[in-house]
Motif scaffolding. Structure first.
Motif, PDB file in Angstrom:
ATOM      1  N   PRO A   1     -22.524 -27.247   0.729  1.00 40.44           N
ATOM      2  CA  PRO A   1     -22.885 -28.228  -0.307  1.00 40.44           C
ATOM      3  C   PRO A   1     -22.986 -27.547  -1.673  1.00 40.44           C
ATOM      4  CG  PRO A   1     -24.820 -27.638   1.013  1.00 40.44           C
ATOM      5  CD  PRO A   1     -23.650 -26.934   1.628  1.00 40.44           C
ATOM      6  N   ARG A   2     -22.665 -28.331  -2.673  1.00 41.39           N
ATOM      7  CA  ARG A   2     -22.677 -27.825  -4.047  1.00 41.39           C
ATOM      8  C   ARG A   2     -24.045 -28.133  -4.624  1.00 41.39           C
ATOM      9  NH1 ARG A   2     -21.032 -30.038  -8.825  1.00 41.39           N
ATOM     10  NH2 ARG A   2     -19.733 -28.804 -10.235  1.00 41.39           N
ATOM     11  N   ARG A   3     -25.019 -27.212  -4.337  1.00 44.22           N
ATOM     12  CA  ARG A   3     -26.400 -27.555  -4.644  1.00 44.22           C
ATOM     13  C   ARG A   3     -26.824 -27.153  -6.047  1.00 44.22           C
ATOM     14  NH1 ARG A   3     -30.555 -25.496  -1.781  1.00 44.22           N
ATOM     15  NH2 ARG A   3     -29.358 -23.600  -1.575  1.00 44.22           N
ATOM     16  N   HIS A   4     -26.356 -25.996  -6.466  1.00 46.41           N
ATOM     17  CA  HIS A   4     -26.751 -25.604  -7.809  1.00 46.41           C
ATOM     18  C   HIS A   4     -25.602 -24.879  -8.494  1.00 46.41           C
ATOM     19  CE1 HIS A   4     -27.235 -21.602  -6.210  1.00 46.41           C
ATOM     20  NE2 HIS A   4     -28.104 -22.017  -5.341  1.00 46.41           N
ATOM     21  N   MET A   5     -25.738 -24.775  -9.779  1.00 47.30           N
ATOM     22  CA  MET A   5     -24.643 -24.182 -10.550  1.00 47.30           C
ATOM     23  C   MET A   5     -24.616 -22.673 -10.360  1.00 47.30           C
ATOM     24  SD  MET A   5     -26.041 -24.409 -14.509  1.00 47.30           S
ATOM     25  CE  MET A   5     -26.193 -26.197 -14.490  1.00 47.30           C
ATOM     26  N   ILE A   6     -23.456 -22.078 -10.620  1.00 49.64           N
ATOM     27  CA  ILE A   6     -23.267 -20.625 -10.564  1.00 49.64           C
ATOM     28  C   ILE A   6     -23.458 -20.085 -11.974  1.00 49.64           C
ATOM     29  CG2 ILE A   6     -21.550 -18.810 -10.183  1.00 49.64           C
ATOM     30  CD1 ILE A   6     -20.204 -20.863  -8.169  1.00 49.64           C
ATOM     31  N   LEU A   7     -24.273 -19.047 -12.110  1.00 47.56           N
ATOM     32  CA  LEU A   7     -24.442 -18.441 -13.438  1.00 47.56           C
ATOM     33  C   LEU A   7     -24.059 -16.960 -13.396  1.00 47.56           C
ATOM     34  CD1 LEU A   7     -27.807 -20.005 -14.727  1.00 47.56           C
ATOM     35  CD2 LEU A   7     -25.448 -20.659 -15.347  1.00 47.56           C
ATOM     36  N   ALA A   8     -23.132 -16.609 -14.290  1.00 48.03           N
ATOM     37  CA  ALA A   8     -22.691 -15.222 -14.444  1.00 48.03           C
ATOM     38  C   ALA A   8     -23.032 -14.770 -15.856  1.00 48.03           C
ATOM     39  CB  ALA A   8     -21.185 -15.109 -14.213  1.00 48.03           C
ATOM     40  N   ALA A   9     -23.665 -13.623 -15.983  1.00 42.52           N
ATOM     41  CA  ALA A   9     -23.994 -13.074 -17.308  1.00 42.52           C
ATOM     42  C   ALA A   9     -22.930 -12.040 -17.668  1.00 42.52           C
ATOM     43  CB  ALA A   9     -25.382 -12.448 -17.298  1.00 42.52           C
ATOM     44  N   PHE A  10     -22.178 -12.350 -18.716  1.00 38.84           N
ATOM     45  CA  PHE A  10     -20.963 -11.607 -19.066  1.00 38.84           C
ATOM     46  C   PHE A  10     -21.219 -10.603 -20.185  1.00 38.84           C
ATOM     47  CE2 PHE A  10     -17.460 -11.204 -22.069  1.00 38.84           C
ATOM     48  CZ  PHE A  10     -16.303 -11.149 -21.315  1.00 38.84           C
ATOM     49  N   PHE A  11     -20.512  -9.477 -20.151  1.00 37.01           N
ATOM     50  CA  PHE A  11     -20.291  -8.742 -21.393  1.00 37.01           C
ATOM     51  C   PHE A  11     -18.974  -8.002 -21.355  1.00 37.01           C
ATOM     52  CE2 PHE A  11     -22.822  -5.711 -18.905  1.00 37.01           C
ATOM     53  CZ  PHE A  11     -22.106  -4.528 -19.027  1.00 37.01           C
ATOM     54  N   PHE A  12     -18.409  -7.835 -22.523  1.00 34.22           N
ATOM     55  CA  PHE A  12     -17.288  -6.929 -22.721  1.00 34.22           C
ATOM     56  C   PHE A  12     -17.820  -5.829 -23.640  1.00 34.22           C
ATOM     57  CE2 PHE A  12     -13.418  -6.038 -25.431  1.00 34.22           C
ATOM     58  CZ  PHE A  12     -12.899  -5.094 -24.553  1.00 34.22           C
ATOM     59  N   ASN A  13     -18.089  -6.191 -24.892  1.00 36.66           N
ATOM     60  CA  ASN A  13     -18.814  -5.265 -25.755  1.00 36.66           C
ATOM     61  C   ASN A  13     -20.246  -5.179 -25.264  1.00 36.66           C
ATOM     62  OD1 ASN A  13     -16.730  -4.819 -27.746  1.00 36.66           O
ATOM     63  ND2 ASN A  13     -17.090  -6.925 -28.395  1.00 36.66           N
ATOM     64  N   PRO A  14     -20.735  -3.986 -25.009  1.00 40.15           N
ATOM     65  CA  PRO A  14     -22.113  -3.883 -24.523  1.00 40.15           C
ATOM     66  C   PRO A  14     -23.146  -4.227 -25.594  1.00 40.15           C
ATOM     67  CG  PRO A  14     -21.112  -1.692 -24.743  1.00 40.15           C
ATOM     68  CD  PRO A  14     -20.033  -2.696 -24.999  1.00 40.15           C
ATOM     69  N   GLN A  15     -22.665  -4.482 -26.823  1.00 49.58           N
ATOM     70  CA  GLN A  15     -23.572  -4.915 -27.882  1.00 49.58           C
ATOM     71  C   GLN A  15     -23.599  -6.436 -27.996  1.00 49.58           C
ATOM     72  OE1 GLN A  15     -20.923  -2.871 -28.281  1.00 49.58           O
ATOM     73  NE2 GLN A  15     -21.677  -0.857 -28.921  1.00 49.58           N
ATOM     74  N   GLY A  16     -22.758  -7.123 -27.216  1.00 48.88           N
ATOM     75  CA  GLY A  16     -22.719  -8.584 -27.269  1.00 48.88           C
ATOM     76  C   GLY A  16     -21.339  -9.084 -27.608  1.00 48.88           C
ATOM     77  N   ASP A  17     -21.118 -10.386 -27.331  1.00 49.66           N
ATOM     78  CA  ASP A  17     -19.752 -10.887 -27.426  1.00 49.66           C
ATOM     79  C   ASP A  17     -19.356 -11.323 -28.833  1.00 49.66           C
ATOM     80  OD1 ASP A  17     -17.486 -11.145 -25.618  1.00 49.66           O
ATOM     81  OD2 ASP A  17     -17.478 -13.231 -26.314  1.00 49.66           O
ATOM     82  N   HIS A  18     -20.310 -11.441 -29.773  1.00 49.18           N
ATOM     83  CA  HIS A  18     -19.893 -11.554 -31.163  1.00 49.18           C
ATOM     84  C   HIS A  18     -19.225 -10.243 -31.528  1.00 49.18           C
ATOM     85  CE1 HIS A  18     -20.147 -11.279 -35.552  1.00 49.18           C
ATOM     86  NE2 HIS A  18     -20.035 -12.601 -35.509  1.00 49.18           N
ATOM     87  N   ARG A  19     -18.054 -10.327 -32.132  1.00 52.11           N
ATOM     88  CA  ARG A  19     -17.204  -9.153 -32.244  1.00 52.11           C
ATOM     89  C   ARG A  19     -17.808  -8.015 -33.059  1.00 52.11           C
ATOM     90  NH1 ARG A  19     -15.143 -12.211 -29.150  1.00 52.11           N
ATOM     91  NH2 ARG A  19     -13.021 -12.082 -28.357  1.00 52.11           N
ATOM     92  N   LEU A  20     -18.712  -8.327 -33.975  1.00 58.56           N
ATOM     93  CA  LEU A  20     -19.365  -7.244 -34.715  1.00 58.56           C
ATOM     94  C   LEU A  20     -20.881  -7.241 -34.493  1.00 58.56           C
ATOM     95  CD1 LEU A  20     -17.349  -6.832 -38.038  1.00 58.56           C
ATOM     96  CD2 LEU A  20     -17.150  -5.590 -35.888  1.00 58.56           C
ATOM     97  N   SER A  21     -21.270  -7.665 -33.309  1.00 59.99           N
ATOM     98  CA  SER A  21     -22.703  -7.692 -32.967  1.00 59.99           C
ATOM     99  C   SER A  21     -23.338  -6.313 -33.060  1.00 59.99           C
ATOM    100  CB  SER A  21     -22.892  -8.238 -31.555  1.00 59.99           C
ATOM    101  OG  SER A  21     -22.107  -7.490 -30.650  1.00 59.99           O
ATOM    102  N   TRP A  22     -22.517  -5.263 -32.920  1.00 55.68           N
ATOM    103  CA  TRP A  22     -23.096  -3.901 -33.005  1.00 55.68           C
ATOM    104  C   TRP A  22     -23.787  -3.677 -34.340  1.00 55.68           C
ATOM    105  CZ3 TRP A  22     -21.910  -0.440 -36.765  1.00 55.68           C
ATOM    106  CH2 TRP A  22     -20.710  -0.622 -37.477  1.00 55.68           C
ATOM    107  N   ARG A  23     -23.438  -4.475 -35.393  1.00 56.09           N
ATOM    108  CA  ARG A  23     -24.051  -4.307 -36.709  1.00 56.09           C
ATOM    109  C   ARG A  23     -25.433  -4.944 -36.791  1.00 56.09           C
ATOM    110  NH1 ARG A  23     -20.728  -6.097 -41.651  1.00 56.09           N
ATOM    111  NH2 ARG A  23     -22.342  -4.787 -42.621  1.00 56.09           N
ATOM    112  N   HIS A  24     -25.782  -5.766 -35.815  1.00 49.31           N
ATOM    113  CA  HIS A  24     -27.072  -6.464 -35.863  1.00 49.31           C
ATOM    114  C   HIS A  24     -28.223  -5.454 -35.807  1.00 49.31           C
ATOM    115  CE1 HIS A  24     -30.281  -9.247 -34.891  1.00 49.31           C
ATOM    116  NE2 HIS A  24     -29.467 -10.265 -35.171  1.00 49.31           N
ATOM    117  N   PRO A  25     -29.257  -5.652 -36.606  1.00 53.26           N
ATOM    118  CA  PRO A  25     -30.376  -4.686 -36.592  1.00 53.26           C
ATOM    119  C   PRO A  25     -30.983  -4.478 -35.207  1.00 53.26           C
ATOM    120  CG  PRO A  25     -30.625  -6.248 -38.417  1.00 53.26           C
ATOM    121  CD  PRO A  25     -29.441  -6.712 -37.624  1.00 53.26           C
ATOM    122  N   ARG A  26     -30.915  -5.498 -34.363  1.00 54.28           N
ATOM    123  CA  ARG A  26     -31.528  -5.345 -33.037  1.00 54.28           C
ATOM    124  C   ARG A  26     -30.494  -5.041 -31.954  1.00 54.28           C
ATOM    125  NH1 ARG A  26     -34.320  -9.521 -35.433  1.00 54.28           N
ATOM    126  NH2 ARG A  26     -33.282 -11.137 -34.210  1.00 54.28           N
TER     127      ARG A  26
END
Lengths: 453, 453
Positions: A2-27
């Motif tokens: 049965p399809r009881r609940h949704m599947i959740l996958a937490a993704f990354f390519f850039n380890p700083q986040g998927d915004h392409r220049l997230s590495w510039r973020h102060p945090r």
């Protein structure tokens, strides 16, 4: 199942986040993106939230097609298989979807690595099969240019045939380990493949016993026609770019029709659209987060990224002028999924600069911006309608957005009964509602026995 | 660096122990050889004993050359790189010498995997470079037969040139991560290789920053002429088959002469002979252990193993008759080190059965049988005379002999001041007394600057 609940996958390519220049973020992380502990904390948080899996994308080279990548893009990263093996040793339940190329590895090595990782993790590994479209990747493997699109997919299909046969080469009952008699294995249950195809010649058997999941979960992520056919033939999970619920329903119907041609039921392939969630305590806070991220983008990187997707160097054209004619998708040798998205937007009359910033800031997948409840609303809608079996969550900034999602959106989904509150026992395959594949060699023998009877 | 104490590496190929049929021992592991926890306990014990490193050998296929392997030999095992990545996540100090083939992998992939593992482990990884001599391995990678010996070594040397250049392709100060200005890397410190050789064409750069050790420690294990030259050109550690102190001293002189041709000092290459310790509370208990192990051997496996080493199917000859003529070592395409050992013994007038049982029971390296003190005496003698920098410890039965050595022989060596009692800070390379390699690109620039001045 049965399809009881949704599947959740937490993704990354850039380890700083998927915004392409997230590495510039102060945090954003500084050099700790090279430390195992950085990833351990991410994965522990996802495991506490009972996520099905993390998902690591990958390239076999740096991105520097148009010149700004080396200086301004966060190209270097850890290799995902070694990272996932390490992470599997410090977790118990969460799955690992991990990328490896069928174009620039050998089936024996890759099948063996995934079989071994599946034993080490006790059945928690999935292989995201990619064909590697970057010219920069081809140049690291003896080539002057990328392998032709159709050949890449032909090789991928044969690669998967061989890998599955290698995983089956030790039947589930092949190990005997009879110390008294000296019989380690029942050699009637261990099989030479003697595979000889267009791309590979592999004798086998593998030197790893059959993986706990039978076959590690197979993930496929390309939305070209060839990509969708490969998914229908071979994959358990399809990571798709879908921009509306209606598009998801159409996409699902298309996939189901392709599955039927291979004699497969719809529930044997899980559809996971990518989304980019930007979550705030209030809608305006979420909006401000998004606007801040956009200030991190550099025009040069944005235009180079658009050029990579479009298959044409757009820095040679006036930046505030229109998008010039772009390659035909059907003969394009790069990422056809991305080219299609670019052409869609080019038809809307955006300038090069506008489109470049849009693509570079939001990537390929839809943004879902709002409070935890608003984000949960959209995840619920697509899941309930059947436009998605779950989501590949592409967080703009790590670790903050990942941690925040686990702490705010997941509990909301749990309250609504849309997501698990405890891990069920079993393997990743079990939790995703996927059957353990029958062993092809065992199946052949069973068929022969029933024929003899 | 001063040569203060010996280097100790705890080896395994078969996870049941290095006696070829140790899996039959009542106290050998059953199916737990597929569980990470089995290896975790081994490595934790070695780390408590302050060992320098573990050492994992490997084949890229099953051994079944002469027919008894599939049924009677413990062929299946975990893939060593994935195993070591996992183990590095649950240890802090011990090193990992791990085998990968230069014949059946690509330099970009293998260099990247080791770079990534070196970051994950914080500088504790060594690569044992092998050229893969088994016909069964060749047949898993598109070939009808093994690659010719000289070509394998030629490819290995070029493979190492490329791997080292890839590790250097990000100079140590290449990462800038200036969030304000948007400069992630100093592109003057990131290098394209544009390597184009006989075996490989690789553009680079790697997409992993320079490993903590500069280059992971390089280990080489073949004692053929080509093998020793490869070690002298490229390796930091040489795993040798040495059967007496005198032979060790001669071997060391030979290696030092070869090192000199490459402008290298003797202390830049550590010589680790393999030994097979059988330790008992009394000499007679140790002797009984050895005799019991010999009862586990099967004639069929012993003869097939000898046939593999000798390069000729000896099961076709009378088992109690003499060894027939064997291939010439200089043109033999298999393991030349092992063939030389077989020929040595064949000259002593042993029958096929006698030699087969000898080889199968004791392997290639000298047995050291006795009490902890007796075993420590021999280890001390070779170390003090300079015949060895340390040892690769090949335990006949796992986990028992491994655990026993850590609890009895290591404390004896520590009491004698021959082995560390605490880990020194630093990387594996530091602990082995090896220098961190200078970056070739940085060195070139420094040379040009001094030339300009």
């Amino acid at each position: 199942m049965p399809r009881r609940h949704m599947i959740l996958a937490a993704f990354f390519f850039n380890p700083q986040g998927d915004h392409r220049l997230s590495w510039r973020h102060p945090r954003a992380p500084d050099r700790e993106f090279l430390d195992l502990d950085y990833y351990r904390r991410l994965v522990e948080a996802a495991e506490c939230a009972k996520l099905d899996t993390i998902f690591i994308a990958d390239h076999l080279g740096v991105w520097d097609t148009h010149g700004s990548g080396l200086a301004h893009y966060a190209n270097p990263r850890l290799e995902p298989l070694s990272l996932v093996s390490a992470l599997s040793a410090v977790t118990r339940n969460i799955g690992f979807m991990v990328t490896a190329s069928s174009s620039y590895t050998e089936p024996f090595n890759t099948a063996r690595m995934f079989a071994s990782m599946d034993h080490i993790s006790k059945g928690r590994v999935a292989w995201n099969v990619v064909t590697s479209a970057l010219e920069e990747e081809a140049a690291n493997f003896g080539r002057d240019s990328n392998i032709e699109h159709a050949v890449r997919y032909e090789r991928a299909a044969e690669f998967l045939d061989v890998a599955k046969a290698l995983w089956d080469s030790w039947e589930d009952d092949a190990l005997v380990i009879a110390k008294e008699t000296g019989l380690f294995a029942n050699r009637e249950r261990v099989h030479y493949l003697n595979h000889q195809g267009k791309h590979f010649k592999v004798k086998g058997p593998l030197n790893v016993p059959r993986p706990p999941q039978g076959h590690p979960v197979i993930v496929q992520a390309g939305s070209s026609d060839a990509g969708k056919n490969l998914a229908a033939a071979h994959a358990d999970v399809h990571f798709a770019v879908i921009r509306s619920e209606a598009e998801g329903l159409t996409y699902r119907t298309d996939i189901d029709n392709r599955l039927a041609k291979f004699g497969r039921a719809p529930e044997s392939l899980k559809l996971l659209p990518g989304i980019l969630p930007i979550v705030g305590a209030s809608a305006s806070e979420a909006q401000e987060k998004q606007e801040y991220l956009e200030t991190l983008m550099l025009d040069e990187v944005a235009v180079d990224l658009l050029s990579s997707w479009a298959g044409r160097d757009l820095s040679l054209y006036p930046l505030d002028g229109p998008i010039p004619d772009l390659p035909e998708e059907g003969t394009f040798n790069g990422w056809r999924t991305w080219l299609a998205l670019v052409k869609d937007d080019a038809n809307k009359g955006l300038s090069i600069r506008q489109l470049a910033r849009k693509i570079a800031n939001t990537g390929s997948v839809p943004l879902v911006v709002g409070t935890p409840s608003q984000v949960a609303d959209q995840l619920e809608a697509w899941f309930v309608s059947g436009a998605a079996d779950g989501y590949n969550l592409m967080f703009p900034l790590l670790p903050e957005d990942w941690m925040n999602f686990m702490q705010t959106v997941v509990p909301e989904l749990q309250r609504r009964g849309l997501f698990r509150t405890e891990y069920e026992p079993g393997t990743l395959r079990d939790r995703l509602g996927l059957q353990r594949p029958q062993n092809a060699f065992s199946a052949t023998r069973a068929a022969c026995r029933s024929h003899d009877a």
